[in-house]
Structures are given as structure tokens and as C-alpha cells.
Design a protein around this motif. Sequence first.
Motif, PDB file in Angstrom:
ATOM      1  N   ILE A   1      42.222  35.465  43.330  1.00  0.00           N
ATOM      2  CA  ILE A   1      41.162  36.260  44.195  1.00  0.00           C
ATOM      3  C   ILE A   1      40.641  37.422  43.238  1.00  0.00           C
ATOM      4  CG2 ILE A   1      40.780  37.616  46.299  1.00  0.00           C
ATOM      5  CD1 ILE A   1      41.826  34.534  46.617  1.00  0.00           C
ATOM      6  N   GLU A   2      39.536  37.218  43.307  1.00  0.00           N
ATOM      7  CA  GLU A   2      38.669  38.133  42.247  1.00  0.00           C
ATOM      8  C   GLU A   2      39.035  39.461  42.636  1.00  0.00           C
ATOM      9  OE1 GLU A   2      37.502  35.791  44.114  1.00  0.00           O
ATOM     10  OE2 GLU A   2      36.510  34.363  42.604  1.00  0.00           O
ATOM     11  N   PRO A   3      39.338  40.491  41.664  1.00  0.00           N
ATOM     12  CA  PRO A   3      39.609  41.864  41.944  1.00  0.00           C
ATOM     13  C   PRO A   3      38.597  42.528  42.730  1.00  0.00           C
ATOM     14  CG  PRO A   3      39.982  41.283  39.499  1.00  0.00           C
ATOM     15  CD  PRO A   3      39.331  40.275  40.253  1.00  0.00           C
ATOM     16  N   TYR A   4      37.300  42.232  42.571  1.00  0.00           N
ATOM     17  CA  TYR A   4      36.229  43.122  43.321  1.00  0.00           C
ATOM     18  C   TYR A   4      36.610  42.889  44.764  1.00  0.00           C
ATOM     19  CZ  TYR A   4      33.478  39.061  43.968  1.00  0.00           C
ATOM     20  OH  TYR A   4      32.937  37.739  44.156  1.00  0.00           O
ATOM     21  N   LEU A   5      36.877  41.528  45.275  1.00  0.00           N
ATOM     22  CA  LEU A   5      37.009  41.201  46.490  1.00  0.00           C
ATOM     23  C   LEU A   5      38.312  41.890  47.225  1.00  0.00           C
ATOM     24  CD1 LEU A   5      35.757  39.133  48.462  1.00  0.00           C
ATOM     25  CD2 LEU A   5      37.322  37.514  47.929  1.00  0.00           C
ATOM     26  N   VAL A   6      39.304  41.900  46.312  1.00  0.00           N
ATOM     27  CA  VAL A   6      40.670  42.491  47.027  1.00  0.00           C
ATOM     28  C   VAL A   6      40.262  44.011  47.011  1.00  0.00           C
ATOM     29  CG1 VAL A   6      43.237  43.291  46.288  1.00  0.00           C
ATOM     30  CG2 VAL A   6      41.848  40.882  45.607  1.00  0.00           C
TER      31      VAL A   6
ATOM     32  N   VAL B   1      44.980  52.016  50.106  1.00  0.00           N
ATOM     33  CA  VAL B   1      44.082  51.655  49.117  1.00  0.00           C
ATOM     34  C   VAL B   1      42.901  52.575  49.346  1.00  0.00           C
ATOM     35  CG1 VAL B   1      42.596  49.949  48.177  1.00  0.00           C
ATOM     36  CG2 VAL B   1      44.747  49.219  49.349  1.00  0.00           C
ATOM     37  N   ASP B   2      43.011  53.819  48.391  1.00  0.00           N
ATOM     38  CA  ASP B   2      41.891  54.907  48.499  1.00  0.00           C
ATOM     39  C   ASP B   2      41.057  54.351  46.944  1.00  0.00           C
ATOM     40  OD1 ASP B   2      43.586  55.444  46.276  1.00  0.00           O
ATOM     41  OD2 ASP B   2      44.342  57.313  47.309  1.00  0.00           O
ATOM     42  N   GLU B   3      40.175  55.340  46.883  1.00  0.00           N
ATOM     43  CA  GLU B   3      39.252  55.011  45.835  1.00  0.00           C
ATOM     44  C   GLU B   3      40.159  55.208  44.566  1.00  0.00           C
ATOM     45  OE1 GLU B   3      35.700  53.815  44.291  1.00  0.00           O
ATOM     46  OE2 GLU B   3      36.156  54.484  46.495  1.00  0.00           O
ATOM     47  N   ALA B   4      41.168  55.635  44.449  1.00  0.00           N
ATOM     48  CA  ALA B   4      41.879  55.626  42.826  1.00  0.00           C
ATOM     49  C   ALA B   4      42.467  54.199  42.544  1.00  0.00           C
ATOM     50  CB  ALA B   4      42.930  56.800  42.774  1.00  0.00           C
ATOM     51  N   VAL B   5      43.288  53.894  43.832  1.00  0.00           N
ATOM     52  CA  VAL B   5      43.834  52.707  43.864  1.00  0.00           C
ATOM     53  C   VAL B   5      42.958  51.552  43.723  1.00  0.00           C
ATOM     54  CG1 VAL B   5      45.300  50.778  44.842  1.00  0.00           C
ATOM     55  CG2 VAL B   5      45.784  53.435  45.018  1.00  0.00           C
ATOM     56  N   ARG B   6      41.736  51.622  44.365  1.00  0.00           N
ATOM     57  CA  ARG B   6      40.527  50.689  44.079  1.00  0.00           C
ATOM     58  C   ARG B   6      40.219  50.423  42.666  1.00  0.00           C
ATOM     59  NH1 ARG B   6      38.456  52.998  48.775  1.00  0.00           N
ATOM     60  NH2 ARG B   6      38.911  51.414  50.614  1.00  0.00           N
ATOM     61  N   GLU B   7      40.088  51.520  41.852  1.00  0.00           N
ATOM     62  CA  GLU B   7      39.708  51.584  40.438  1.00  0.00           C
ATOM     63  C   GLU B   7      40.880  50.653  39.666  1.00  0.00           C
ATOM     64  OE1 GLU B   7      38.936  55.508  38.938  1.00  0.00           O
ATOM     65  OE2 GLU B   7      37.041  55.813  40.365  1.00  0.00           O
ATOM     66  N   LEU B   8      42.199  51.087  40.035  1.00  0.00           N
ATOM     67  CA  LEU B   8      43.144  50.219  39.400  1.00  0.00           C
ATOM     68  C   LEU B   8      43.047  48.727  39.561  1.00  0.00           C
ATOM     69  CD1 LEU B   8      45.877  52.901  39.723  1.00  0.00           C
ATOM     70  CD2 LEU B   8      44.834  52.593  37.714  1.00  0.00           C
ATOM     71  N   VAL B   9      42.820  48.341  40.791  1.00  0.00           N
ATOM     72  CA  VAL B   9      42.729  46.992  41.342  1.00  0.00           C
ATOM     73  C   VAL B   9      41.620  46.151  40.408  1.00  0.00           C
ATOM     74  CG1 VAL B   9      42.321  45.394  43.073  1.00  0.00           C
ATOM     75  CG2 VAL B   9      43.822  47.546  43.414  1.00  0.00           C
TER      76      VAL B   9
END
Length: 604
Positions: free
Chosen positions: A454-459, A530-538
Motif C-alpha cells: 500500500i502506497e505510503p501516502y495512502l496510508v 496518527v498525527d502530523e509527526a507520525v504521518r511524516e515518518l510513514v
Amino acid sequence: MDALAAQTRVERPPAPRQDPAAPPSATPETVVGAEAAARTRGAGRATVSPTAVAALTDAFHQGRHTEAAYHALLAECAGFPLRATIRQEEVNAEFVENIPIAYVRRHGLLGVNRQDGCLGVAMAVPAADGVLDHLAAVLRLPAVVELAPAAVIQQATDHAYAGRVSDFTAVLDTLPGGEASPDSVVTLEDGDLLDTASRAPVVKLVNMILFEAAKRRASDVHLQPYSDHVQVRYRIDGLLYDYLELPGHLLDEVVSRVKVIGRMDIAEKRLAQDGRTTVTIGRKSIDLRISVIPTSYGERVVLRLLDKSARLYELSELGMGAVDRARFTAVIQKTHGIVLVSGPTGSGKSTTLYAALQHLNYKEKNILTLEDPIEYQLPGISQTQVSQKKGMTFATGLRAVLRQDPDVIMVGEIRDEETARMAMQSSLTGHLVFSTLHTNDAAGAVTRLLDLEIEPYLVASSLLAVLAQRLVRNVCPDCHTVEPLAKEDCGLLGLAAHAGAPSVPRAVGCPNCGTTGYFGRQGIFELLIVDEAVRELVVGRAKASAMKRKAVEAGMTTLRQDAIRKLLDRRTTLEEVLRTSLEDSMMDLESDGAECGTRRAEAS
């Protein structure tokens, strides 16, 4: 004796709505007359005809009297004794031994002992003469009606007949050796597992095994064959316990009976088979999921028990901390996105999702689920059974569900890329999606989705939160002791910085908990928002450890931390903490442990 029998026969009114010989239905005049006679007081008791008693009974069935008022009127007009309770020692042993439970339930009665040598027959509604005459003839005692609440009779019946289901030795002595006999292969009957009076010995044996499993709160029953015996094992609160050892020659008979119950092919012994059925044990309706596989010593059977009559849990009853519960409740209130619950098989994921769905079950929302299997029926929610054999997979079912105008969708499990991609896309098109994954912790669920390509941006854009969970056993409240935690154990849990060792419970074992020392389970949780910091890591495909560290910095409680808090709250034991939670090796929990220990310092 004859005079006494004649007297009791006069006191026994016929039941209403009988065949042509029955008295006429109640009219306002007969009801008023019966009530007036019941209130009549004088030198002697008022003489009331059976028609008047039947009129009172009709009025009770029509809802004009409560059960207590109805019994009071009958006691006044017909002289029936009243019983508020029925103790176990008051139940007539010969009655339980000779009268089938099906007959008892059909007529709503139970035999009790009396000091005058008669058989007391506790009833909520007096039965016809024929029923009492039959009981008197079978037990060779004159029968006297006694009035008791229906709930009291039902509870006493369950306890009385449960005792006669537990004698395994007597049943095993009646079973012949050798191959399966015709008596062991009988059609599944709609009946109560407590009814063993007229059953074949192997049917009694299987009923006893299932009854004891339900009585001991077992979630699974294992029939494991060895070279010379069959081991019956129960999974109770997540752990397997040996319960009964059967002779090896009984394996074919027992397995044949189980196959008949599950509507499987009893002649097929080379292939694995699955079956299911529903059985009744007293007032409980239990769904059985049966699996049979061939092994070197014969066929092995596992039966999973699902109590359909058990109530569903609320979010506040799962054991989730107040902070995590508030955060989780806020997440599931959102209108779109995906929320995942992760953990191994048997960790309570479905229970948590059911609790979340109940919390959202408003009339304004259209909630649909795809499950394999449907474990519990949720009122107001449309549930669909997934079937691989019929081509109804999670992915194909999800496509169909999207055409049903859903607000909330629950997908039982994400097993492959197609299901994961469909769930992600559904959450991006205005739907709130719940599902489960098998991972060790919350951050591992994110990397699992990435492993499914699954693409990271989709997750990152669709995932709202991941709730990882396990189940720890609650220490038995009746037998546990409290002891100070050893210094080495304090260091193991990160509590070494605390000046005084906290006192924690230790499991002992008693009859109430089946000598295990534990009774029931509760969850330990790890909620990753899943906040903004976690999204950047994903998006950057960071490691799970980096996501976990970032989430902890934002206030996430890990599984080990939550387990330690429940230990310090004296709800579980050190052994359970170490068994169910992994050590948080990548962070120092000493400060958190000290904070948790401070809360219990004064109490210890």
C-alpha cells in the motif's frame, strides 16, 4: 395416605384453556367474584370453585395481576403455600433423578421436600390434575402444589439438573469398547444439554464435556488423541488446562458424535472438516464452531464455544485507561478514515470493535459489517458472513457494501493487498472503516500495511489510529494474596528508582476460580494516534521503532506500561505482565514506573 391424596386432588385446579373439558375462559364477573372470595375472611377459608381459580389465572395471563399479586390471591382462595426461594437442599432428589428436565421445563415445575411426607411441586401457575397425578404415580408420593416465582423455579432447576450432568465416571462405565456403535450416531435433537436421562452413553459423555466447558467459562474444548488415551482440555482465560482423560478406544465414538452435532461426514476420516451448530445449556444458547483434522493417532477435534446469550461490553468495561478511552472515543467519532485494532488471535480485537460499533450505533448512521465468522448479533447493525467457498471474500464483500450507502463499515480482518487497498480507498471516500491486523504492536500495523504494497501516502492520509491490545488475566478476588515486589522484579519493570517496593497481588487458587488463581480477563492497550509527526515518518517509510518512539513522546502508553499500571492497581500479577507484554527496550520507563508506583505507595 389415600385420604391425603384425595384432599390434595381437591386442591389442584385444572389449568385454563384446556381441551373441551376445561372451564370456560375468564369473564369480568368471574374474576371479580374470585378476587372477592380471596379477600373474604371469617371463621374459615372461603370455598372457591376451580372455575374461579382458572379465572384468576386467565386474568394473570392477560396482565391484570403481577405474579406476586396473583400468588397472593391464589394463596387466599385455594390455600396454596407460598415459597419465596428454593434452596438446593430443598429440591427432591428422587424428582431430579426420575423426571426429565424437558418435562420440568414444559410444565414449569420442580419437586421440593416437605415435612409431611408429601411431594411439594413448586409452580408459578398451578398445573392440571393430570400432571400432578403423573408425578404422584412416578414418585409414589401424594403431590401438593406450592406457589413460587417462575424465575426462582428456573434457577433452582438449572442448579439441580446441572449436578446430575457431572458424573463422568458413571457414564464411562456404561460405554462399551471398540468401534463406534449405532447408538453414538444419532440425529441432533433440539433439546437441553442438561437433559441426559434418556440419552445414549456417548451422547451423555459429549453433553457432559460441553456442559462442564460452559460451566468453567471455557472458550475452546480440545479432544487430543494419544497412543493409549484421549485428553480433554479446556482453554480458560486464554490458557489450556487438562481436564479429563478418556480411554483411547472411545475416540471414534466421541468424534462421530461431534461430527453428527456439527453436521459433518462421519465416514470421512482422511480430510479436515469444519462444522457448526447451536446447543442449549439451561438458559444459555451457545454457538459451537467445530474443527476436525486427522493426526497420527486419530482425529483431533477443537470446539469453540460462543455464548450467544452473553451481553456485549461497553468501551468503559474493556479495561482501557481513562485517557486512552477518551482519545479512542474521539477518533471513532470522526466521519471518515480507517481505525485498526491489532493483536494476535484471541486478544479481544472483535470485542473491542463490537464495543466501538455499539458506541456509534445511532439511528442516523448506516452501519454494515463483514465478518468471518459473525460472533455476536448486534441489534440495528447489518452483518454479513464472509464465505471463501461461495466467493464472498472481504474484498468482494466490501465492493458490495459500498453500494449500500454506508456511514460506518467494519471489515473483520485485512488479510491481503486487495482488501487493504479497498479499505483505504473506502476511508478516503467519506466512510469510517474499522478493521483488524495481526501485529505485535501498534506501530507494526503501519509497517504491515506498507509490506502489503500500500502506497505510503495512502496510508498516511487515511489511517486515523491503531489500537494494539492483549488480554491479561484478572487475579481471583477470593483467594489472592498481596506481597511486596522483589527488588530484581522492580528493576525488570523499570521501578528501581522508587524508594519502596510496591505491593502486588499473587495468584493462589480456590474452588471459585478452578484452582487457577485467576478469574476473567481485561485488556491492556497501546493507542497510536496518527498525527502530523507520525504521518511524516510513514511517508518516509521509517522503521516501526521510530514511529513508536515518536508516539510515546506524544503521550502514547505502551502495552508494557499499561500492564504495569494494572499490576500496581492490584488487578493482575507479575507473571501475567511478563507473559502478555513485550519489554520496551528502546526507551527508559523508569520515570513512568516510578510515577505508577507512587500511586500505590501509600496503599502498600
